[in-house]
Motif scaffolding. Structure first.
Motif, PDB file in Angstrom:
ATOM      1  N   ALA A  36       0.628  -1.351   0.007  1.00 57.95           N
ATOM      2  CA  ALA A  36      -0.134  -0.096   0.006  1.00 57.95           C
ATOM      3  C   ALA A  36       0.901   1.283  -0.223  1.00 57.95           C
ATOM      4  N   LEU A  37       1.861   1.341   0.654  1.00 58.88           N
ATOM      5  CA  LEU A  37       2.566   2.362   0.817  1.00 58.88           C
ATOM      6  C   LEU A  37       3.515   2.486  -0.539  1.00 58.88           C
ATOM      7  N   ILE A  38       3.878   1.448  -1.049  1.00 61.97           N
ATOM      8  CA  ILE A  38       4.645   1.643  -2.426  1.00 61.97           C
ATOM      9  C   ILE A  38       3.615   2.112  -3.489  1.00 61.97           C
ATOM     10  N   GLU A  39       2.460   1.524  -3.659  1.00 63.82           N
ATOM     11  CA  GLU A  39       1.683   1.943  -4.518  1.00 63.82           C
ATOM     12  C   GLU A  39       1.228   3.505  -4.437  1.00 63.82           C
ATOM     13  N   ALA A  40       1.152   3.947  -2.986  1.00 61.50           N
ATOM     14  CA  ALA A  40       1.023   5.303  -2.959  1.00 61.50           C
ATOM     15  C   ALA A  40       2.071   6.154  -3.373  1.00 61.50           C
ATOM     16  N   GLU A  41       3.536   5.711  -3.154  1.00 61.07           N
ATOM     17  CA  GLU A  41       4.473   6.560  -3.388  1.00 61.07           C
ATOM     18  C   GLU A  41       4.672   6.255  -5.104  1.00 61.07           C
ATOM     19  N   LEU A  60      17.116  -2.142 -17.144  1.00 61.57           N
ATOM     20  CA  LEU A  60      15.755  -2.904 -17.245  1.00 61.57           C
ATOM     21  C   LEU A  60      15.518  -3.191 -18.848  1.00 61.57           C
ATOM     22  N   PRO A  61      15.005  -4.257 -19.165  1.00 59.56           N
ATOM     23  CA  PRO A  61      14.441  -4.603 -20.574  1.00 59.56           C
ATOM     24  C   PRO A  61      13.213  -3.646 -20.955  1.00 59.56           C
ATOM     25  N   PRO A  62      13.184  -3.336 -22.059  1.00 58.38           N
ATOM     26  CA  PRO A  62      11.865  -2.468 -22.479  1.00 58.38           C
ATOM     27  C   PRO A  62      10.616  -3.352 -21.964  1.00 58.38           C
ATOM     28  N   GLY A  63       9.695  -2.454 -21.518  1.00 62.12           N
ATOM     29  CA  GLY A  63       8.393  -3.081 -21.068  1.00 62.12           C
ATOM     30  C   GLY A  63       8.271  -3.199 -19.669  1.00 62.12           C
ATOM     31  N   SER A  64       9.415  -3.098 -19.009  1.00 66.34           N
ATOM     32  CA  SER A  64       9.434  -3.589 -17.565  1.00 66.34           C
ATOM     33  C   SER A  64       8.706  -2.518 -16.794  1.00 66.34           C
ATOM     34  N   ASP A  65       8.158  -3.035 -15.628  1.00 67.24           N
ATOM     35  CA  ASP A  65       7.280  -2.320 -14.638  1.00 67.24           C
ATOM     36  C   ASP A  65       8.055  -2.475 -13.268  1.00 67.24           C
ATOM     37  N   TYR A  66       8.752  -1.212 -12.994  1.00 66.43           N
ATOM     38  CA  TYR A  66       9.399  -1.103 -11.713  1.00 66.43           C
ATOM     39  C   TYR A  66       8.844  -1.357 -10.588  1.00 66.43           C
ATOM     40  N   ARG A  67       7.692  -1.114 -10.364  1.00 65.33           N
ATOM     41  CA  ARG A  67       6.993  -1.277  -9.064  1.00 65.33           C
ATOM     42  C   ARG A  67       6.510  -2.653  -9.036  1.00 65.33           C
ATOM     43  N   ALA A  68       6.254  -3.236  -9.921  1.00 62.64           N
ATOM     44  CA  ALA A  68       5.876  -4.878  -9.947  1.00 62.64           C
ATOM     45  C   ALA A  68       7.128  -5.624  -9.642  1.00 62.64           C
ATOM     46  N   LEU A  69       8.247  -5.428 -10.111  1.00 64.33           N
ATOM     47  CA  LEU A  69       9.514  -6.115  -9.833  1.00 64.33           C
ATOM     48  C   LEU A  69      10.084  -5.784  -8.348  1.00 64.33           C
ATOM     49  N   TYR A  70       9.707  -4.443  -7.973  1.00 70.78           N
ATOM     50  CA  TYR A  70      10.399  -4.164  -6.772  1.00 70.78           C
ATOM     51  C   TYR A  70       9.310  -4.948  -5.652  1.00 70.78           C
ATOM     52  N   LEU A  71       8.288  -4.868  -5.695  1.00 73.99           N
ATOM     53  CA  LEU A  71       7.095  -5.373  -4.750  1.00 73.99           C
ATOM     54  C   LEU A  71       7.649  -7.084  -4.923  1.00 73.99           C
ATOM     55  N   LEU A  74      10.725  -7.413  -2.627  1.00 74.29           N
ATOM     56  CA  LEU A  74      10.356  -7.095  -1.193  1.00 74.29           C
ATOM     57  C   LEU A  74       9.684  -7.833  -0.712  1.00 74.29           C
ATOM     58  N   SER A  75       8.817  -8.721  -1.318  1.00 62.98           N
ATOM     59  CA  SER A  75       7.937  -9.849  -0.626  1.00 62.98           C
ATOM     60  C   SER A  75       8.758 -11.104  -0.029  1.00 62.98           C
ATOM     61  N   GLN A  76      10.174 -11.265  -0.981  1.00 65.37           N
ATOM     62  CA  GLN A  76      11.037 -12.339  -0.520  1.00 65.37           C
ATOM     63  C   GLN A  76      12.058 -11.872   0.557  1.00 65.37           C
ATOM     64  N   GLN A  77      12.463 -10.441   0.408  1.00 67.52           N
ATOM     65  CA  GLN A  77      13.639  -9.954   1.154  1.00 67.52           C
ATOM     66  C   GLN A  77      13.288  -9.396   2.544  1.00 67.52           C
ATOM     67  N   VAL A  78      11.920  -8.703   2.648  1.00 68.79           N
ATOM     68  CA  VAL A  78      11.751  -7.992   4.026  1.00 68.79           C
ATOM     69  C   VAL A  78      11.656  -9.039   5.107  1.00 68.79           C
ATOM     70  N   GLY A  79      12.627  -8.323   6.289  1.00 64.80           N
ATOM     71  CA  GLY A  79      12.606  -9.101   7.568  1.00 64.80           C
ATOM     72  C   GLY A  79      11.907  -8.324   8.548  1.00 64.80           C
ATOM     73  N   GLY A  80      12.085  -6.698   8.368  1.00 62.45           N
ATOM     74  CA  GLY A  80      11.585  -5.936   9.100  1.00 62.45           C
ATOM     75  C   GLY A  80      11.458  -4.559   8.471  1.00 62.45           C
ATOM     76  N   ILE A 193      20.178  -5.045 -11.332  1.00 67.04           N
ATOM     77  CA  ILE A 193      20.384  -3.757 -10.840  1.00 67.04           C
ATOM     78  C   ILE A 193      19.448  -3.687  -9.426  1.00 67.04           C
ATOM     79  N   LEU A 194      18.466  -4.549  -9.329  1.00 69.90           N
ATOM     80  CA  LEU A 194      17.558  -4.042  -8.161  1.00 69.90           C
ATOM     81  C   LEU A 194      18.174  -4.983  -7.056  1.00 69.90           C
TER      82      LEU A 194
END
Length: 332
Positions: A36-41, A60-71, A74-80, A193-194
């Motif tokens: 929710a925070l990232i979608e707002a930002e 990133l290759p053409p057509g990439s969606d940064y927000r989707a890639l970052y989310l 994050l879903s795998q990396q976040v510990g806190g 790069i991410l």
């Protein structure tokens, strides 16, 4: 938990100015909140602009969606995470159990990291620090590296203290808990790069903070919050910060690319992203060597709306003629 906080207070030399609100969300709860925070930002137009930055410089290759890639990352990396809006620190319960007076080992290490962010916010004001970077991409990288590097140095000290008590026990416990929780790994297909952006904030940031500490203890680190690093060069080469070597101001002339071309971004590019751009075709060592000696820059990004084509112009100044020649040879 009190013992972890006491360790951070003693190690970092910062006392809590007020009680810190602590939360222990499940992974699903944390991901939903961060989404929710990232979608707002990053609303659609901002996300398109950020995506175009990475696409234009071949990150990133053409057509990439940064927000989707970052989310996804994050879903795998976040510990806190520390939430500056609510001023709460959040430590994920990786195995879903309710917290008691103590936490499993991995969560304790994450807790030590996030508690430093709470102390940073109370003493220095994280949102104000981030706002000080403005729209300067490179300066924003430097501020983030200072924040994450500071917390990482203390977290590493906490982990080291635990290991000195029981080296084998800590190692086995971390391996076991990481396996049971699914591990904190990069999702398959994560763009390099991410991965490197994420690691740089923690690892290069920790190296920067460690250099300041060696030069003048925690007083020198605290002083950096008043005299912020201004570029990724400061982070990658801490001596440039200690020497007061500031990025040179660079201006770009106007360019007419013809009908339907519009300027969509202009900012500093910085040594980190220059190095990453070179790494798309060169070895890491060659890219790092060619980007070193950076003295300042300015880029401008254009979009041709009818077909979404992108173009950029980048002007760089160098510390010496030899640095400029080395970069030119690598770029060719």
């Amino acid at each position: 938990l009190v013992a972890i906080e006491a360790f951070d207070h003693n190690q970092r030399g910062l006392a809590a100015l007020e009680p810190v609100e602590r939360r222990f969300p499940t992974r699903d709860e944390a991901i939903a909140h961060l989404r929710a925070l990232i979608e707002a930002e990053l609303p659609p137009e901002t996300n398109r602009l950020v995506s175009d930055f990475y696409i234009a410089f071949d990150l990133l290759p053409p057509g990439s969606d940064y927000r989707a890639l970052y989310l996804s990352l994050l879903s795998q990396q976040v510990g806190g995470y520390y939430d500056t809006g609510s001023r709460t620190m959040n430590t994920l319960l990786l195995r879903g159990s309710a917290p008691g007076d103590s936490l499993p080992l991995l969560e304790r290490i994450v807790y030590a990291h996030e508690y430093v962010h709470a102390l940073q916010d109370q003493h220095f004001g994280i949102e104000a620090l981030q706002a000080a970077a403005g729209d300067d991409t490179d300066r924003g990288f430097a501020v983030l590296a200072l924040l994450e590097g500071d917390a990482t140095v203390v977290m590493n000290a906490y982990t080291s203290a635990l290991s000195q008590r029981s080296p084998l026990g800590v190692g086995l416990a971390l391996l076991l808990q990481s396996a049971q929780s699914g591990g904190l790994t990069f999702p398959p297909g994560t763009p390099p790069i991410l991965e490197r952006e994420l690691l740089a904030a923690y690892l290069d940031g920790a190296a920067f903070v460690s250099a300041l500490y060696r030069a003048g203890g925690w007083d020198a680190v605290n002083a950096a919050y008043a005299n912020l690093p201004q570029s990724s060069e400061h982070i990658l080469h801490p001596q440039t910060y200690l020497d007061g070597d500031q990025p040179q101001a660079v201006t770009l002339a106007a360019f007419d690319l013809g009908p339907d071309w519009e300027i969509i971004a202009e900012s500093a590019f910085g040594e980190f992203y220059l190095r990453e751009y070179l790494r798309t075709q060169l070895t890491a060592a060659a890219a790092a060597g060619a980007a070193a000696g950076w003295g300042g820059d300015r880029y401008r990004l254009y979009r041709h709306e009818p077909d979404s084509a992108l173009a950029w112009v980048l002007k760089i100044v160098w510390d010496t003629d030899a640095d400029a020649a080395e970069f030119a040879a690598a770029l060719n």
